[in-house]
Scaffold this active site. Structure first.
Site, PDB file in Angstrom:
ATOM      1  N   GLU A  49       0.660  -1.124  -0.002  1.00  0.00           N
ATOM      2  CA  GLU A  49      -0.151  -0.123  -0.194  1.00  0.00           C
ATOM      3  C   GLU A  49       0.762   1.149   0.008  1.00  0.00           C
ATOM      4  OE1 GLU A  49      -3.505   0.598   2.056  1.00  0.00           O
ATOM      5  OE2 GLU A  49      -4.363  -1.492   1.938  1.00  0.00           O
ATOM      6  N   HIS A 301      -2.311  -1.433  10.175  1.00  0.00           N
ATOM      7  CA  HIS A 301      -1.608  -2.707  10.247  1.00  0.00           C
ATOM      8  C   HIS A 301      -0.655  -2.596  11.096  1.00  0.00           C
ATOM      9  CE1 HIS A 301      -3.938  -4.903   7.206  1.00  0.00           C
ATOM     10  NE2 HIS A 301      -4.366  -3.886   6.976  1.00  0.00           N
TER      11      HIS A 301
END
Length: 459
Positions: A49, A301
């Site tokens: 990402e 995360h």
């Protein structure tokens, strides 16, 4: 027999959540990630990402001394988001974009616009040929009603096929990334069982303990002029059960964790050695929410860090390199995946039928303004009204046609995946039958039947 002392390899993996203008505190967090990688001196860092190439270039400049070798994988509309930073020389790179990756009309999810893929870099690690993979699979937005389950299963199948066919000849294999699957989900079991990759969380000797050396000077009473050095090791507890999406994270939406209140484990580092190299995960650690001296974490995360011991071996077989499931269990996993792909195929065919109905409905509506334009009573209707109605019909017709083409493409991918799974099932069935025959022959003492060579003519 071992010929050299074990060497070390440290691998880092993080989903950076780097969606510019949408992700919170993106610039500050990239600064923190860069500082972390500079300090920790990982051998290889696998990032997901990193959607903006501008952010990749920022990290590349910041890590130019610690990680001089980099590669950024480009695909899709906004990119794959995959990046690799390495202290060791990258010899080659390869990208495979997944055939199925959601729907373009699901704008609030956006997976389709990011070209989800698996990237491979071949790295020279002290003379060893390391195949390092980084990937990011389609997100799971609802555990109860997962409309992307068949897409993620196809991605898992394509991932394992890519790893199987590109890892031949590698001395060691490492795969890291956000798989968006729980440890016992079908796609995860499929990947591990057919590649021989092992989960570092289940294989590690030490989990969630990182040693931070603190150098202290002290004077020995026996010899006042002697100055000694002592190392104090501080332990840091990481996430429970190796979770990488936790409730304690400032950026995590609590509804995303339902029904798992404490957290879920969807980010992984997987490994596999070879006959030349024994690969052992000595430690695995995760971050846990906010960073010290910072009010927010690195990402939504948690990061993973795995430390491997690499033992060179000339004639010994890699321990656990063939730790795949038994053939019968492999068949069960493939059969389960094939059934799920069939279910997804039926759902996609139903969507294609709806697109076709939309297309024909729009075509019939388009005839209405055309008919009204030539009827005598059409004088009561302005040309602007007829034009607007015709434009709406054309938009519906075009939308139906595009959706029909999209779903037709998805159907072909699902059918192809099912055919590949059927070939694998037949091959596994043949192996299972062969094992049973050889086992029965060894039990009754009967000689093994050798097939005739097709190149020898019988006399």
């Amino acid at each position: 027999m071992a010929t050299e002392r074990p060497s070390r390899l440290r691998v880092f993996s993080l989903n950076c959540w780097g969606i510019r203008f949408f992700s919170q505190l993106c610039t500050q967090r990239y600064e923190m990630i860069g500082e972390l990688l500079c300090q920790e001196q990982h051998d290889i860092a696998l990032l997901q990402e990193v959607w903006s190439e501008r952010d990749f270039l920022f990290l590349k400049r910041k890590l130019s001394s610690s990680h001089p070798y980099t590669h950024y994988f480009k695909s899709g509309v906004i990119g794959s988001g995959l990046a690799v930073f390495s202290r060791h020389r990258i010899q080659d790179a390869l990208l495979y974009q997944y055939s199925l990756n959601g729907y373009p009309y699901m704008l609030r999810h956006g997976d389709w616009f990011g070209g989800k893929a698996v990237g491979l870099v071949i790295v020279d690690v002290s003379g060893l040929k390391a195949h390092v993979y980084v990937t990011h699979l389609h997100a799971e937005y609802s555990r109860a009603q997962d409309e992307y389950l068949s897409h993620r299963t196809v991605q898992s199948w394509e991932l394992l096929q890519f790893v199987r066919h590109t890892s031949c000849g590698a001395d060691l294999v490492v795969l890291g990334g956000d798989l968006n699957m729980h440890p016992q989900d079908l796609g995860n079991r499929l990947l591990r069982s057919h590649t021989g990759l092992r989960d570092c969380y289940t294989e590690t000797d030490t989990f969630d303990v990182s040693t931070l050396p603190v150098t202290c000077l002290f004077s020995l009473f026996a010899c006042p002029v002697f100055i000694g050095i002592i190392t104090v090791c501080c332990s840091r507890q990481g996430c429970e059960d190796g979770h990488t999406l936790i409730a304690d994270n400032h950026f995590t939406k609590k509804q995303d964790l339902v029904p798992f209140e404490k957290g879920i484990r969807i980010d992984y580092i997987l490994m596999k050695g070879s006959q030349r190299v024994t690969m052992k995960c000595e430690s695995l650690s995760t971050t846990k929410g906010p960073v010290a001296d910072k009010p927010f974490p690195y990402s939504d995360h948690e990061a993973l860090t795995a430390e491997f011991a690499l033992l060179h071996s000339e004639d010994s077989r890699q321990r656990g390199s063939s730790d795949t499931l038994a053939v019968s269990e492999q068949m069960e996993v493939v059969a389960e995946a094939r059934a799920l792909v069939k279910e997804g195929l039926c759902q996609t065919e139903a969507l294609r039928d709806k697109a076709m109905h939309l297309m024909f409905g729009a075509l019939l509506l388009l005839l209405l303004p055309l008919a009204m334009a030539f009827l005598p009573c059409s004088c009561s209707c302005s040309f602007s009204t007829l034009g607007l109605l015709g434009a709406v019909c054309m938009v519906l017709l075009l939308s139906g046609a595009l959706l029909y083409l999209l779903f037709t493409t998805h159907i072909k991918v699902l059918k192809e995946t099912e055919d590949q799974m059927m070939l694998t099932s037949n091959d596994l069935q043949t192996k299972l039958t062969g094992c049973q025959l050889s086992g029965s022959s060894s039990l009754d003492g009967s000689p093994e039947i050798q097939p005739l060579s097709p190149f020898k003519r019988e006399e």
